[in-house]
Design an enzyme around this catalytic site. Sequence first.
Site, mmCIF file in Angstrom:
data_model
loop_
_atom_site.group_PDB
_atom_site.id
_atom_site.type_symbol
_atom_site.label_atom_id
_atom_site.label_comp_id
_atom_site.label_asym_id
_atom_site.label_seq_id
_atom_site.Cartn_x
_atom_site.Cartn_y
_atom_site.Cartn_z
ATOM 1 N N HIS A 117 0.866 -1.187 0.000
ATOM 2 C CA HIS A 117 0.000 0.000 0.000
ATOM 3 C C HIS A 117 0.903 1.238 0.000
ATOM 4 O O HIS A 117 2.013 1.200 0.538
ATOM 5 C CB HIS A 117 -0.840 -0.057 1.283
ATOM 6 C CG HIS A 117 -1.911 0.975 1.387
ATOM 7 N ND1 HIS A 117 -1.662 2.276 1.775
ATOM 8 C CD2 HIS A 117 -3.245 0.905 1.191
ATOM 9 C CE1 HIS A 117 -2.796 2.948 1.816
ATOM 10 N NE2 HIS A 117 -3.778 2.149 1.459
ATOM 11 N N ASP A 194 3.108 -4.491 8.151
ATOM 12 C CA ASP A 194 1.889 -3.703 7.955
ATOM 13 C C ASP A 194 0.725 -4.682 8.100
ATOM 14 O O ASP A 194 0.436 -5.462 7.190
ATOM 15 C CB ASP A 194 1.921 -3.063 6.563
ATOM 16 C CG ASP A 194 0.613 -2.348 6.241
ATOM 17 O OD1 ASP A 194 -0.367 -2.481 7.009
ATOM 18 O OD2 ASP A 194 0.557 -1.667 5.198
ATOM 19 N N GLN A 197 -4.359 -5.150 6.898
ATOM 20 C CA GLN A 197 -5.326 -6.074 6.290
ATOM 21 C C GLN A 197 -5.330 -7.462 6.925
ATOM 22 O O GLN A 197 -6.164 -8.286 6.575
ATOM 23 C CB GLN A 197 -5.055 -6.217 4.784
ATOM 24 C CG GLN A 197 -5.313 -4.961 3.986
ATOM 25 C CD GLN A 197 -6.761 -4.477 4.063
ATOM 26 O OE1 GLN A 197 -7.670 -5.225 4.412
ATOM 27 N NE2 GLN A 197 -6.975 -3.218 3.739
ATOM 28 N N LYS A 220 -10.451 -0.690 10.621
ATOM 29 C CA LYS A 220 -10.596 -1.897 9.787
ATOM 30 C C LYS A 220 -10.919 -3.124 10.635
ATOM 31 O O LYS A 220 -11.168 -4.207 10.106
ATOM 32 C CB LYS A 220 -9.318 -2.135 8.988
ATOM 33 C CG LYS A 220 -9.031 -1.024 7.970
ATOM 34 C CD LYS A 220 -7.829 -1.364 7.144
ATOM 35 C CE LYS A 220 -7.250 -0.173 6.402
ATOM 36 N NZ LYS A 220 -7.957 0.172 5.178
ATOM 37 N N CYS A 358 -4.746 2.305 -3.767
ATOM 38 C CA CYS A 358 -3.529 2.860 -3.129
ATOM 39 C C CYS A 358 -2.355 1.898 -3.230
ATOM 40 O O CYS A 358 -1.553 1.780 -2.287
ATOM 41 C CB CYS A 358 -3.770 3.228 -1.671
ATOM 42 S SG CYS A 358 -4.954 4.532 -1.453
HETATM 43 N N1 PMP Z 1 -1.705 -0.644 4.629
HETATM 44 C C1 PMP Z 1 -2.618 -1.428 4.046
HETATM 45 C C2 PMP Z 1 -2.215 -2.805 3.580
HETATM 46 C C3 PMP Z 1 -3.922 -0.956 3.875
HETATM 47 O O1 PMP Z 1 -4.830 -1.730 3.285
HETATM 48 C C4 PMP Z 1 -4.268 0.334 4.344
HETATM 49 C C5 PMP Z 1 -5.669 0.891 4.173
HETATM 50 N N2 PMP Z 1 -6.262 0.630 2.941
HETATM 51 C C6 PMP Z 1 -3.278 1.093 4.959
HETATM 52 C C7 PMP Z 1 -2.018 0.565 5.089
HETATM 53 C C8 PMP Z 1 -3.562 2.462 5.464
HETATM 54 O O2 PMP Z 1 -4.455 2.443 6.519
HETATM 55 P P1 PMP Z 1 -5.083 3.804 7.089
HETATM 56 O O3 PMP Z 1 -5.649 4.521 5.906
HETATM 57 O O4 PMP Z 1 -6.116 3.343 8.052
HETATM 58 O O5 PMP Z 1 -3.968 4.560 7.725
#
Ligand code: PMP
Length: 400
Positions: A117, A194, A197, A220, A358
């Site tokens: 991401h 990270d 997910q 999430k 993203c």
């Molecule tokens: N890393 C991953 C793998 C994600 O899926 C996401 C959110 N889509 C993020 C980081 C960022 O999370 P947040 O927008 O809650 O900071």
Amino acid sequence: MNRDDFPILQERVYNCPLVYLDNAATAQKPKQVLDALQYAYTHFNANIHRGVHHLSQVATQHHEESRQAVADFLRARSSNEIVFTKGTTNALNMLAQSYGEAFVREGDEIVVTTMEHHSNIVPWQLLCHRKGAVLKVIPLNDNLTLDMQAFSAILSQKTKIVSVAHVSNVLGIINPIEDIIRIAHERGIPVCIDAAQSAPHLPIDVQHLDCDFLALSAHKIYGPTGLGVLYGKEEWLNQLPPAEGGGEMIEHVSFEKTTYNTLPYKFEAGTPDFIGSFAFAEALHYLQDTGWEKIVEHERELGKYAERRLASLPDVEIYAQGAAKAGVISFNVRGVHPYDVGVLLDRQGIAVRTGHHCAEPLINHLGIPGTIRASFGLYNDEGDIDRLLVALERAIGMLK
Ligand code: PMP
């Protein structure tokens, strides 16, 4: 799973019952979490840590109990290792800033993967620009899993940290983080996970994994938005400088010299989201009460069912089909832009996400404009997948 716990699932969209399949972006909240938010504002809203008065002490106690609930959720050794942040993005930025300040020099290398991401790419890129360091990227095999041989080969004396997604937010692939951590540690390199997910779908044990840092977002995991966690091993966090300055993170301040607070407060400048942390603890209790075994089994079966049903449509291409996945399926309809499909699904009450999610480097690697992503929570069921299929077939009929 009790869908009735999630009031929003009763909503109608364009006069159709809502089918919410955008859980990778954010999950819906059970009424226990909604009630907790209301309860906190109604009964103990007062700024924490600094007050002698009763409400402040109650709020402080709840906040610290929530920190312990997160430590338990992650099986952390101590709640000192749990830093509350605004989310995964904030946690990764703080880590890149702070770890980079202490340990990264010109010519050093940071390792990420092709499927990250943006929030696990750009903070490290910013660090590389600041320090003259280099970002190295683990490539993918043809089946879109990580090329582990290339990973081993990328590591060198210059590698200062490896930062990888546990589960890809685009493909749903579960990465072999145990192997990644072991291989990196054999060379004395710390690893950041990270877990944005993975935390909603898989039990995490940071002591067993032996990861050095880990980031997640409460929203999430059925918790409130605007809150997240940076986990760090105490011995690492003790070596890192604060990422931000302000109230709460200090021990003493003078214009000549400021000394910093102990862990984890050193990393929590300003008023934290003590209302959100209370509600997040409720979300974690909710998961615990439901039981990981039940959640994992339910979501695995649902994922398989969705993949089988989608694969039965001749026009549908599924990415990383058959790989071990958690919570996410990405696909496209051949010859049709994903956005067009997304709009037509929306008109039938189906909430999916379309686009690059993203993760532009991964989407570019796939050579496509984006995907249609259906992502599941514990409240989704086969009925939701059946409705997705009916709506998708209708959309394909209109577009092709
Ligand atoms: N890393 C991953 C793998 C994600 O899926 C996401 C959110 N889509 C993020 C980081 C960022 O999370 P947040 O927008 O809650 O900071």
